[in-house]
Design a protein around this motif. Sequence first.
Motif, PDB file in Angstrom:
ATOM      1  N   LYS A  96       7.029   7.655 -10.500  1.00  0.00           N
ATOM      2  CA  LYS A  96       5.702   7.090 -10.238  1.00  0.00           C
ATOM      3  C   LYS A  96       5.246   7.416  -8.817  1.00  0.00           C
ATOM      4  N   ALA A  97       6.153   7.326  -7.849  1.00  0.00           N
ATOM      5  CA  ALA A  97       5.816   7.638  -6.459  1.00  0.00           C
ATOM      6  C   ALA A  97       5.454   9.112  -6.307  1.00  0.00           C
ATOM      7  N   LYS A  98       6.146   9.988  -7.008  1.00  0.00           N
ATOM      8  CA  LYS A  98       5.850  11.418  -6.940  1.00  0.00           C
ATOM      9  C   LYS A  98       4.463  11.727  -7.525  1.00  0.00           C
ATOM     10  N   GLU A  99       4.121  11.063  -8.639  1.00  0.00           N
ATOM     11  CA  GLU A  99       2.795  11.246  -9.237  1.00  0.00           C
ATOM     12  C   GLU A  99       1.697  10.745  -8.300  1.00  0.00           C
ATOM     13  N   HIS A 100       1.933   9.616  -7.610  1.00  0.00           N
ATOM     14  CA  HIS A 100       0.949   9.077  -6.672  1.00  0.00           C
ATOM     15  C   HIS A 100       0.745  10.039  -5.504  1.00  0.00           C
ATOM     16  N   GLN A 101       1.830  10.600  -4.966  1.00  0.00           N
ATOM     17  CA  GLN A 101       1.719  11.569  -3.874  1.00  0.00           C
ATOM     18  C   GLN A 101       0.926  12.794  -4.310  1.00  0.00           C
ATOM     19  N   ALA A 157      -4.343  15.707  -3.927  1.00  0.00           N
ATOM     20  CA  ALA A 157      -5.412  16.461  -4.591  1.00  0.00           C
ATOM     21  C   ALA A 157      -6.793  15.833  -4.407  1.00  0.00           C
ATOM     22  N   LEU A 158      -6.916  14.746  -3.658  1.00  0.00           N
ATOM     23  CA  LEU A 158      -8.221  14.108  -3.473  1.00  0.00           C
ATOM     24  C   LEU A 158      -9.153  15.020  -2.681  1.00  0.00           C
ATOM     25  N   GLN A 159     -10.430  15.008  -3.073  1.00  0.00           N
ATOM     26  CA  GLN A 159     -11.418  15.829  -2.379  1.00  0.00           C
ATOM     27  C   GLN A 159     -12.760  15.099  -2.334  1.00  0.00           C
ATOM     28  N   GLY A 209      -6.645  -2.359  -3.026  1.00  0.00           N
ATOM     29  CA  GLY A 209      -7.267  -3.661  -2.814  1.00  0.00           C
ATOM     30  C   GLY A 209      -8.381  -3.950  -3.797  1.00  0.00           C
ATOM     31  N   GLY A 210      -8.769  -2.962  -4.612  1.00  0.00           N
ATOM     32  CA  GLY A 210      -9.768  -3.170  -5.650  1.00  0.00           C
ATOM     33  C   GLY A 210     -11.160  -2.679  -5.315  1.00  0.00           C
ATOM     34  N   MET A 211     -11.365  -2.025  -4.167  1.00  0.00           N
ATOM     35  CA  MET A 211     -12.689  -1.515  -3.821  1.00  0.00           C
ATOM     36  C   MET A 211     -12.898  -0.149  -4.450  1.00  0.00           C
ATOM     37  N   ALA A 212     -14.022   0.030  -5.114  1.00  0.00           N
ATOM     38  CA  ALA A 212     -14.349   1.306  -5.745  1.00  0.00           C
ATOM     39  C   ALA A 212     -15.374   2.025  -4.880  1.00  0.00           C
ATOM     40  N   GLY A 213     -15.240   3.324  -4.784  1.00  0.00           N
ATOM     41  CA  GLY A 213     -16.179   4.099  -3.989  1.00  0.00           C
ATOM     42  C   GLY A 213     -16.036   5.587  -4.214  1.00  0.00           C
ATOM     43  N   ARG A 214     -16.949   6.328  -3.590  1.00  0.00           N
ATOM     44  CA  ARG A 214     -16.956   7.789  -3.690  1.00  0.00           C
ATOM     45  C   ARG A 214     -16.515   8.351  -2.342  1.00  0.00           C
ATOM     46  N   ILE A 215     -15.650   9.335  -2.358  1.00  0.00           N
ATOM     47  CA  ILE A 215     -15.133   9.931  -1.128  1.00  0.00           C
ATOM     48  C   ILE A 215     -16.224  10.793  -0.501  1.00  0.00           C
ATOM     49  N   THR A 216     -16.510  10.538   0.794  1.00  0.00           N
ATOM     50  CA  THR A 216     -17.499  11.339   1.505  1.00  0.00           C
ATOM     51  C   THR A 216     -16.864  12.259   2.535  1.00  0.00           C
ATOM     52  N   LYS A 217     -15.722  11.864   3.081  1.00  0.00           N
ATOM     53  CA  LYS A 217     -15.011  12.702   4.053  1.00  0.00           C
ATOM     54  C   LYS A 217     -13.522  12.577   3.780  1.00  0.00           C
ATOM     55  N   VAL A 218     -12.811  13.686   3.935  1.00  0.00           N
ATOM     56  CA  VAL A 218     -11.362  13.693   3.755  1.00  0.00           C
ATOM     57  C   VAL A 218     -10.727  14.173   5.044  1.00  0.00           C
ATOM     58  N   GLY A 219      -9.868  13.332   5.627  1.00  0.00           N
ATOM     59  CA  GLY A 219      -9.122  13.707   6.817  1.00  0.00           C
ATOM     60  C   GLY A 219      -7.661  13.911   6.469  1.00  0.00           C
ATOM     61  N   GLU A 247     -20.210   2.827   4.405  1.00  0.00           N
ATOM     62  CA  GLU A 247     -18.971   3.596   4.346  1.00  0.00           C
ATOM     63  C   GLU A 247     -17.837   2.824   5.001  1.00  0.00           C
ATOM     64  N   ILE A 248     -16.638   2.985   4.442  1.00  0.00           N
ATOM     65  CA  ILE A 248     -15.442   2.374   5.017  1.00  0.00           C
ATOM     66  C   ILE A 248     -14.384   3.462   5.188  1.00  0.00           C
ATOM     67  N   LEU A 249     -13.504   3.238   6.139  1.00  0.00           N
ATOM     68  CA  LEU A 249     -12.406   4.158   6.414  1.00  0.00           C
ATOM     69  C   LEU A 249     -11.140   3.589   5.772  1.00  0.00           C
ATOM     70  N   VAL A 250     -10.462   4.397   4.964  1.00  0.00           N
ATOM     71  CA  VAL A 250      -9.308   3.941   4.192  1.00  0.00           C
ATOM     72  C   VAL A 250      -8.169   4.942   4.357  1.00  0.00           C
ATOM     73  N   GLN A 251      -6.926   4.449   4.456  1.00  0.00           N
ATOM     74  CA  GLN A 251      -5.777   5.345   4.472  1.00  0.00           C
ATOM     75  C   GLN A 251      -5.612   5.995   3.105  1.00  0.00           C
ATOM     76  N   LYS A 252      -5.138   7.235   3.114  1.00  0.00           N
ATOM     77  CA  LYS A 252      -4.948   7.940   1.849  1.00  0.00           C
ATOM     78  C   LYS A 252      -3.960   7.226   0.935  1.00  0.00           C
ATOM     79  N   GLY A 253      -2.919   6.656   1.513  1.00  0.00           N
ATOM     80  CA  GLY A 253      -1.913   5.975   0.705  1.00  0.00           C
ATOM     81  C   GLY A 253      -2.418   4.718   0.029  1.00  0.00           C
ATOM     82  N   ALA A 254      -3.569   4.204   0.463  1.00  0.00           N
ATOM     83  CA  ALA A 254      -4.124   2.981  -0.116  1.00  0.00           C
ATOM     84  C   ALA A 254      -4.963   3.245  -1.357  1.00  0.00           C
ATOM     85  N   ILE A 255      -5.082   4.507  -1.756  1.00  0.00           N
ATOM     86  CA  ILE A 255      -5.831   4.829  -2.968  1.00  0.00           C
ATOM     87  C   ILE A 255      -4.950   4.504  -4.167  1.00  0.00           C
TER      88      ILE A 255
END
Length: 114
Positions: free
Chosen positions: A46-51, A56-58, A67-77, A94-102
């Motif tokens: 499961k951890a490998k699939e999440h990584q 692959a996020l773009q 945390g349950g917030m839904a949104g569209r990605i506007t910038k990828v760092g 817009e909010i700033l979120v860590q990649k691992g929190a997706i």
Amino acid sequence: MLISNAYAQAAAPAATDPTGGLMGILPLVLMFVVLWFLMIRPQMKKAKEHQKMVGALQKGDEVVTQGGMAGRITKVGENFLTLAVSEGKDGAVEILVQKGAIGALLPKGTLKSL
């Protein structure tokens, strides 16, 4: 006298165990194998699939955070994403979120149906 003397008996020859004590360790090994296949291996998969999903996020993908917030990605760092979570009168909020929190990647157009 009321108490008789106690004498030690001669030690009997030790019965040799033909398995060399392997039968004592076998239950521990068996429990470890069962735990590996029922708990550790699925968690690693499961951890490998999440990584893989996070890598692959773009821009433009629709996601839900853990945390349950839904949104569209506007910038990828490298370590963070910027999500547009709603439309305000001054533009997108817009909010700033860590990649691992997706938590999950949503199919395209899901946010319009919400």
